[in-house]
Enzyme design. Sequence first.
Site, short mmCIF file in Angstrom:
data_model
loop_
_atom_site.label_atom_id
_atom_site.label_comp_id
_atom_site.label_asym_id
_atom_site.label_seq_id
_atom_site.Cartn_x
_atom_site.Cartn_y
_atom_site.Cartn_z
CG HIS A 5 -1.67 5.18 -0.33
ND1 HIS A 5 -2.51 5.86 0.54
CD2 HIS A 5 -2.38 4.11 -0.76
CE1 HIS A 5 -3.67 5.22 0.63
NE2 HIS A 5 -3.61 4.15 -0.15
CG ASN A 56 -1.64 8.71 2.84
OD1 ASN A 56 -2.16 7.74 2.30
ND2 ASN A 56 -0.97 9.62 2.15
NE ARG A 98 -4.05 1.80 2.37
CZ ARG A 98 -4.17 2.61 3.41
NH1 ARG A 98 -3.36 2.49 4.46
NH2 ARG A 98 -5.11 3.54 3.43
CG HIS A 116 -8.43 -3.90 -1.25
ND1 HIS A 116 -9.47 -3.01 -1.31
CD2 HIS A 116 -7.33 -3.16 -0.98
CE1 HIS A 116 -9.03 -1.79 -1.08
NE2 HIS A 116 -7.73 -1.85 -0.89
#
Length: 321
Positions: free
Chosen positions: A72, A97, A68, A196
């Site tokens: 991001h 975040n 992740r 996910h």
Amino acid sequence: MASFYSSSPILTTFKFLIGSFCFLVGIASSQLSSNFYSTTCPTALSTIKSAVNSAVSSEARMGASLLRLHFHDCFVNGCDASVLLDGASGEKTAPPNNNSLRGFEVVDSIKSQLESSCPGVVSCADILAVAARDSVVALGGLTWTVQLGRRDSATASFSAASTNIPSPFSDLSVLISDFSGKGFTTKEMVALSGAHTIGQARCTVFRSRIYNETNIDASFATSLKAKCPSSGGDDNLAPFDITTPKAFDNAYFKNLLSQKGLLHSDQQLFNGGSTDSQVRAYSSNPKLFSTDFANAMVKMGNLSPLTGTSGQIRANCRKAN
């Protein structure tokens, strides 16, 4: 009536600048190579892999956290490790975040080891890209060749991090638009969403789904309500994939078929829309998903990298040199 802009020299100049920008981005991407550190830091990849394997072995969730971080990072002004910079106005404190991203200490440890063996050589951005790949592999997923040679940004953007990262509350049309804005097809968006299949989410991002939405399996919603009350418990966690939460597989897509997507944005991929057929394909063909995911990750790692003399190689991933 003819538009002023159709023959405007201003527009012509704008198109030229945009074309030049795209050309330069293409050049930057082409400067990445899989053997970038083969002579300057030959132990770089093995050092990162060893550290990731150790971290994931201690806590499987860390694999999802490191994956992740890379996502991001890349979605905010490109893969430049800006997400790692500390500071009140940095990306860490942006709403998508804040109190959510983790794994910074693992990156710090890797960077420290590399600075000892190859000072000033391996970028934090490349560490994130390799750690993401190694995390997927550590949890049983398919490997891919990571292109290397990214450099680090000296600045972060709170505003860009607040607006560029897809929201867990988005409908399908918005998700398609968000990913398209970064150059991804709808197919690639669905493949990347398969990340996910590992990791967990906080109650605050799935509460509205389990209490207010109807396209959710009733027993699934009931089990989640035990972990996520209608008020309070915002930081309580639930796995994205309830069947094999510690394995990188295609179970995420199987869960969507039975309306067991944790987030609103998850279930949007299988909700009577244009992506239903792809979800079905991935749910029945794990190899297809793994291949598409790996290819999409390579593409994501090529988002606007800093190369050549742009940026810097930060000695400490948390602050500019």
